[in-house]
Design a protein around this motif. Structure first.
Motif, PDB file in Angstrom:
ATOM      1  N   ASN A  28     -11.537  82.675  21.903  1.00 37.32           N
ATOM      2  CA  ASN A  28     -11.054  83.574  20.846  1.00 37.32           C
ATOM      3  C   ASN A  28      -9.905  82.963  20.050  1.00 37.32           C
ATOM      4  OD1 ASN A  28     -12.945  85.216  22.012  1.00 37.32           O
ATOM      5  ND2 ASN A  28     -11.523  86.773  22.732  1.00 37.32           N
ATOM      6  N   GLY A  29     -10.039  81.666  19.764  1.00 33.75           N
ATOM      7  CA  GLY A  29      -9.068  81.002  18.906  1.00 33.75           C
ATOM      8  C   GLY A  29      -7.784  80.561  19.571  1.00 33.75           C
ATOM      9  N   LYS A  30      -7.729  80.645  20.897  1.00 32.50           N
ATOM     10  CA  LYS A  30      -6.513  80.238  21.618  1.00 32.50           C
ATOM     11  C   LYS A  30      -6.899  79.402  22.831  1.00 32.50           C
ATOM     12  CE  LYS A  30      -3.379  83.406  22.041  1.00 32.50           C
ATOM     13  NZ  LYS A  30      -2.645  84.598  22.548  1.00 32.50           N
ATOM     14  N   MET A  31      -6.166  78.308  23.060  1.00 31.05           N
ATOM     15  CA  MET A  31      -6.444  77.460  24.211  1.00 31.05           C
ATOM     16  C   MET A  31      -6.176  78.223  25.511  1.00 31.05           C
ATOM     17  SD  MET A  31      -4.850  73.789  23.000  1.00 31.05           S
ATOM     18  CE  MET A  31      -3.341  74.505  22.346  1.00 31.05           C
ATOM     19  N   MET A  32      -6.991  77.942  26.535  1.00 27.61           N
ATOM     20  CA  MET A  32      -6.826  78.641  27.810  1.00 27.61           C
ATOM     21  C   MET A  32      -5.404  78.512  28.347  1.00 27.61           C
ATOM     22  SD  MET A  32     -10.084  78.841  30.287  1.00 27.61           S
ATOM     23  CE  MET A  32     -10.739  77.195  30.360  1.00 27.61           C
ATOM     24  N   VAL A  33      -4.858  77.295  28.259  1.00 29.94           N
ATOM     25  CA  VAL A  33      -3.525  77.085  28.811  1.00 29.94           C
ATOM     26  C   VAL A  33      -2.470  77.876  28.044  1.00 29.94           C
ATOM     27  CG1 VAL A  33      -3.003  75.020  27.430  1.00 29.94           C
ATOM     28  CG2 VAL A  33      -1.946  75.317  29.687  1.00 29.94           C
ATOM     29  N   PRO A 101      -6.923  82.496  31.972  1.00 33.66           N
ATOM     30  CA  PRO A 101      -6.455  83.119  30.731  1.00 33.66           C
ATOM     31  C   PRO A 101      -6.208  84.615  30.829  1.00 33.66           C
ATOM     32  CG  PRO A 101      -8.810  82.680  30.593  1.00 33.66           C
ATOM     33  CD  PRO A 101      -8.322  82.013  31.838  1.00 33.66           C
ATOM     34  N   PHE A 102      -6.692  85.256  31.907  1.00 34.05           N
ATOM     35  CA  PHE A 102      -6.470  86.689  32.077  1.00 34.05           C
ATOM     36  C   PHE A 102      -5.061  87.004  32.593  1.00 34.05           C
ATOM     37  CE2 PHE A 102     -11.028  86.003  33.366  1.00 34.05           C
ATOM     38  CZ  PHE A 102     -11.574  86.422  32.163  1.00 34.05           C
ATOM     39  N   ILE A 103      -4.362  86.006  33.091  1.00 34.28           N
ATOM     40  CA  ILE A 103      -3.076  86.227  33.743  1.00 34.28           C
ATOM     41  C   ILE A 103      -2.101  86.930  32.806  1.00 34.28           C
ATOM     42  CG2 ILE A 103      -1.987  84.026  33.095  1.00 34.28           C
ATOM     43  CD1 ILE A 103      -1.832  85.642  36.577  1.00 34.28           C
ATOM     44  N   THR A 104      -1.296  87.818  33.369  1.00 32.34           N
ATOM     45  CA  THR A 104      -0.323  88.575  32.585  1.00 32.34           C
ATOM     46  C   THR A 104       1.074  88.385  33.155  1.00 32.34           C
ATOM     47  OG1 THR A 104      -0.529  90.559  33.949  1.00 32.34           O
ATOM     48  CG2 THR A 104      -2.052  90.340  32.070  1.00 32.34           C
ATOM     49  N   SER A 105       2.068  88.701  32.343  1.00 30.25           N
ATOM     50  CA  SER A 105       3.455  88.622  32.806  1.00 30.25           C
ATOM     51  C   SER A 105       3.684  89.573  33.976  1.00 30.25           C
ATOM     52  CB  SER A 105       4.417  88.969  31.656  1.00 30.25           C
ATOM     53  OG  SER A 105       4.264  88.081  30.578  1.00 30.25           O
ATOM     54  N   ASP A 106       3.092  90.769  33.912  1.00 28.36           N
ATOM     55  CA  ASP A 106       3.255  91.745  34.999  1.00 28.36           C
ATOM     56  C   ASP A 106       2.683  91.220  36.310  1.00 28.36           C
ATOM     57  OD1 ASP A 106       4.500  93.539  33.324  1.00 28.36           O
ATOM     58  OD2 ASP A 106       2.710  94.757  32.981  1.00 28.36           O
ATOM     59  N   ALA A 107       1.523  90.546  36.234  1.00 27.33           N
ATOM     60  CA  ALA A 107       0.904  90.004  37.442  1.00 27.33           C
ATOM     61  C   ALA A 107       1.771  88.922  38.067  1.00 27.33           C
ATOM     62  CB  ALA A 107      -0.479  89.447  37.115  1.00 27.33           C
ATOM     63  N   ASP A 237     -18.525  82.278  32.702  1.00 27.01           N
ATOM     64  CA  ASP A 237     -17.137  82.741  32.739  1.00 27.01           C
ATOM     65  C   ASP A 237     -16.552  82.797  31.333  1.00 27.01           C
ATOM     66  OD1 ASP A 237     -17.338  82.749  35.500  1.00 27.01           O
ATOM     67  OD2 ASP A 237     -16.313  80.831  35.752  1.00 27.01           O
ATOM     68  N   VAL A 238     -16.875  81.763  30.529  1.00 27.42           N
ATOM     69  CA  VAL A 238     -16.353  81.697  29.161  1.00 27.42           C
ATOM     70  C   VAL A 238     -16.843  82.886  28.350  1.00 27.42           C
ATOM     71  CG1 VAL A 238     -16.366  80.393  26.999  1.00 27.42           C
ATOM     72  CG2 VAL A 238     -16.109  79.186  29.170  1.00 27.42           C
ATOM     73  N   MET A 239     -18.114  83.200  28.489  1.00 24.12           N
ATOM     74  CA  MET A 239     -18.680  84.329  27.745  1.00 24.12           C
ATOM     75  C   MET A 239     -18.023  85.640  28.164  1.00 24.12           C
ATOM     76  SD  MET A 239     -22.721  83.240  27.739  1.00 24.12           S
ATOM     77  CE  MET A 239     -23.211  84.637  26.724  1.00 24.12           C
ATOM     78  N   ALA A 240     -17.844  85.829  29.469  1.00 23.14           N
ATOM     79  CA  ALA A 240     -17.207  87.051  29.962  1.00 23.14           C
ATOM     80  C   ALA A 240     -15.748  87.113  29.502  1.00 23.14           C
ATOM     81  CB  ALA A 240     -17.285  87.097  31.485  1.00 23.14           C
ATOM     82  N   ALA A 241     -15.066  85.963  29.525  1.00 28.56           N
ATOM     83  CA  ALA A 241     -13.664  85.919  29.113  1.00 28.56           C
ATOM     84  C   ALA A 241     -13.503  86.258  27.639  1.00 28.56           C
ATOM     85  CB  ALA A 241     -13.081  84.540  29.409  1.00 28.56           C
ATOM     86  N   VAL A 243     -15.313  88.226  25.831  1.00 28.89           N
ATOM     87  CA  VAL A 243     -15.447  89.680  25.668  1.00 28.89           C
ATOM     88  C   VAL A 243     -14.199  90.401  26.161  1.00 28.89           C
ATOM     89  CG1 VAL A 243     -16.768  91.720  26.366  1.00 28.89           C
ATOM     90  CG2 VAL A 243     -17.960  89.594  25.801  1.00 28.89           C
ATOM     91  N   TYR A 244     -13.745  90.029  27.354  1.00 31.23           N
ATOM     92  CA  TYR A 244     -12.592  90.701  27.961  1.00 31.23           C
ATOM     93  C   TYR A 244     -11.321  90.503  27.113  1.00 31.23           C
ATOM     94  CZ  TYR A 244      -8.888  91.963  31.192  1.00 31.23           C
ATOM     95  OH  TYR A 244      -7.789  92.543  31.746  1.00 31.23           O
ATOM     96  N   LEU A 245     -11.062  89.268  26.702  1.00 32.61           N
ATOM     97  CA  LEU A 245      -9.827  88.971  25.972  1.00 32.61           C
ATOM     98  C   LEU A 245      -9.852  89.536  24.556  1.00 32.61           C
ATOM     99  CD1 LEU A 245      -9.310  85.319  27.240  1.00 32.61           C
ATOM    100  CD2 LEU A 245      -7.901  87.310  27.798  1.00 32.61           C
ATOM    101  N   ALA A 246     -11.050  89.777  24.028  1.00 34.92           N
ATOM    102  CA  ALA A 246     -11.145  90.391  22.703  1.00 34.92           C
ATOM    103  C   ALA A 246     -10.654  91.840  22.728  1.00 34.92           C
ATOM    104  CB  ALA A 246     -12.589  90.331  22.205  1.00 34.92           C
ATOM    105  N   LYS A 247     -10.673  92.452  23.910  1.00 37.93           N
ATOM    106  CA  LYS A 247     -10.226  93.837  24.037  1.00 37.93           C
ATOM    107  C   LYS A 247      -8.705  93.952  24.006  1.00 37.93           C
ATOM    108  CE  LYS A 247     -14.237  94.998  26.920  1.00 37.93           C
ATOM    109  NZ  LYS A 247     -14.677  95.468  28.258  1.00 37.93           N
TER     110      LYS A 247
END
Length: 247
Positions: A28-33, A101-107, A237-241, A243-247
């Protein structure tokens, strides 16, 4: 305060023809790292962010986003050692992969807070299957049956840098076997392997054996944040990511 070492070695997405570094793979236009770096930046407890990988490959786009970029040295553990040596600090370090890429500051903050409470030299997050499936139903993970339930491992560690060198040899073997729980159990103990195979292994027993063989205090942290345990390394995984990150 803690420092964080993000491992960004040149590993491609599995089964794809692309030979590039998956840390730089864009979702989605952003590097995983970048997702990992941004999450780390949002945690007040994190002091310095060190990226370990191919410096010539990473520097042009990421040098302004982290405190330092260190050239990778070889194995995963050697790269961790390179980061620790650069930091030259007694502060605890977080070590994480660049493909979460799903990692969050809260986690991340939740893991740091709970790891500190244990007083352990090494902490590793584990996530219960129902928690993981609930949030990431399309992501496939390997789960291990224990007395307490089915768990998957995370992709972030909390480490006392003072103990890493003394544990290097056995830790290197465990890291190489990290994708196969039975290989890891065999390295630690034949008894542990039998317990795992029969579903009779308890988390406490695994902690105790790991601590003994490594000569440190180690603890597993049951995390309610499945973001720590879902990496992206296959096309599905990329396809699922995406979709998820677009939300």
């Amino acid at each position: 305060m803690v420092n964080i070492i993000i491992l960004a070695g040149s590993q491609p997405i599995k089964t794809w023809d692309d030979k590039g570094n998956k840390a730089l793979f864009q979702i989605n236009g952003k590097m995983m790292v970048e997702y990992v770096i941004e999450a780390a930046r949002g945690v007040d407890d994190i002091q310095k962010i060190v990226l370990v990988g191919d410096k010539s490959e990473l520097e042009s786009t990421l040098s302004q986003k982290v405190d330092a970029i260190i050239d990778s040295k070889g194995s995963m553990l050697e790269n961790v050692m390179a980061g620790i040596k650069y930091l030259n600090d007694r502060e605890f370090v977080l070590v994480c992969s660049s493909d979460i890429p799903f990692i969050t500051s809260d986690a991340i903050k939740d893991f740091i807070d709970r790891a500190k409470e244990t007083g352990a030299d090494f902490c590793y997050p584990i996530v219960e299957k129902n928690e993981s499936d609930k949030k990431f139903p399309d992501m496939k993970r390997t789960f291990v049956k224990t007395k307490e339930g089915l768990f998957t491992g995370g992709n972030i560690f909390y480490i006392n840098p003072a103990v890493v060198e003394s544990c290097f040899e056995i830790a290197d073997k465990l890291i190489q076997a990290r994708k196969n729980p039975f290989k890891m159990a065999r390295i630690l103990s034949p008894v542990l392997l039998i317990s795992l195979a029969t579903g009779k292994l308890s988390i406490k027993k695994a902690e105790k054996r790991f601590s003994k063989i490594m000569g440190i205090k180690a603890r597993a942290i049951i995390s309610s944040y499945p973001e720590v345990g879902n990496d992206v390394d296959k096309p599905d995984d990329v396809m699922a990511a995406s979709v998820y990150l677009a939300k």
